[in-house]
Design a protein around this motif. Sequence first.
Motif, PDB file in Angstrom:
ATOM      1  N   GLY A  85      58.540  38.495  34.288  1.00 28.27           N
ATOM      2  CA  GLY A  85      58.030  39.670  34.169  1.00 28.27           C
ATOM      3  C   GLY A  85      58.010  40.518  35.391  1.00 28.27           C
ATOM      4  O   GLY A  85      57.961  41.805  35.188  1.00 28.27           O
ATOM      5  N   SER A  86      58.446  40.025  36.414  1.00 29.35           N
ATOM      6  CA  SER A  86      58.706  40.495  37.654  1.00 29.35           C
ATOM      7  C   SER A  86      60.032  41.550  37.396  1.00 29.35           C
ATOM      8  O   SER A  86      60.862  41.171  36.573  1.00 29.35           O
ATOM      9  CB  SER A  86      58.989  39.936  38.747  1.00 29.35           C
ATOM     10  OG  SER A  86      57.772  39.045  39.046  1.00 29.35           O
ATOM     11  N   GLY A 105      63.174  35.471  31.734  1.00 30.32           N
ATOM     12  CA  GLY A 105      62.139  36.353  31.787  1.00 30.32           C
ATOM     13  C   GLY A 105      61.796  37.482  32.613  1.00 30.32           C
ATOM     14  O   GLY A 105      60.774  38.113  32.508  1.00 30.32           O
ATOM     15  N   ASP A 150      62.508  41.462  34.178  1.00 35.24           N
ATOM     16  CA  ASP A 150      63.103  42.689  33.766  1.00 35.24           C
ATOM     17  C   ASP A 150      64.058  43.131  34.857  1.00 35.24           C
ATOM     18  O   ASP A 150      63.800  43.058  35.910  1.00 35.24           O
ATOM     19  CB  ASP A 150      61.885  43.899  33.705  1.00 35.24           C
ATOM     20  CG  ASP A 150      61.047  43.630  32.453  1.00 35.24           C
ATOM     21  OD1 ASP A 150      61.324  43.038  31.564  1.00 35.24           O
ATOM     22  OD2 ASP A 150      59.991  44.316  32.583  1.00 35.24           O
TER      23      ASP A 150
END
Length: 361
Positions: free
Chosen positions: A9-10, A32, A34
Amino acid sequence: MSTGPLAPGSVIGILGGGQLGRMLAMAGAKLGFDIHIFDADPDCPAARVAARSWAAPWSDDGAVEAFAARCDAITYEFENIPVHTVSVAAAASCLRPGARSLELTQDRITEKRFINSVGVATVPFAPVDGLADLPAAIALTGLPALLKTRRFGYDGKGQAWIRTPDDAAGAWETIGEQPAILEGAAGFVRELSVVAARSIDGSVKAWPLAENIHQDGILRQSTAPAPGVDAALQARALEIATALGDGMDHVGVFAVELFDLGGGRLLVNEIAPRVHNTGHWTMDACGCDQFEQHIRAVAGWPLGDPTPHSAAVMTNLIGHDVDDWKALASDPQVRLHLYGKRKARKGRKMGHVNRLAPLRG
């Protein structure tokens, strides 16, 4: 700026939006993250597969700062990004690999001197700042010798052979009368490369050596693992990669192009401080390919296992080779990778294919 491993998500930012950035973005998304892309071209290949893209000139410090401030870590996909640009980005976020890797590899004289400084051999070389420097340079390197621009050359551009002293003036004109390096001929039996990754704790892992064939200065084909490589030669390649990675304090994937002189002797041709065309075979032949490995290193994760499960022959699709996409897509032995470039033109890398085979015992 976080110093620990980045959580899924980082945001990982990539400076550069070409095919390497595209494949890095896809690998990052798989883990996962970005992925944000910064490039001067809003329609660059990587922008169309990323979570977000930023389009501005490399010289726009404000845009670079805004991009970097949104990212938890930043990397780059090619070595000709201005050092000033990456310095601006590094002031606002965590840059991996650091600017030192660019500073050492953007100029061929600086690069060769660095390689020699860590105890690794190259061909003889000499700086050439003007036509008047060529006689002394030729005396040092011998003939034939290859005259290259010191900066910004790739895929055979900015190069000219000097085979006799009478070729000197023409070669100097061919490269645009720019600051240059003259390199002695290597006398190699084949060209090899080692693609390796270095983590933030300094550990280094490498894929097996690849044997490479170039045409018109452009990589045409890589075969990996390279045939006829024994454990000693692979160990020597890893030793070279480790010395260079440590010397650059590099974090991420990098490639070392090598001349195989036979008899276990290797010379370094050049370093690419990034994922590399000669590592594209890893996408289908290894559990952890070079793009995932680079994202892992940038994120501060443990490095993956580079051991191949298959042998591979990677062939670049150059120019209108890509027009055969339908036939290639129909071939069950082919793994097809296309880069999303809008127009094919002579000498442009449009994609590549990997053909797998069982590993030899």
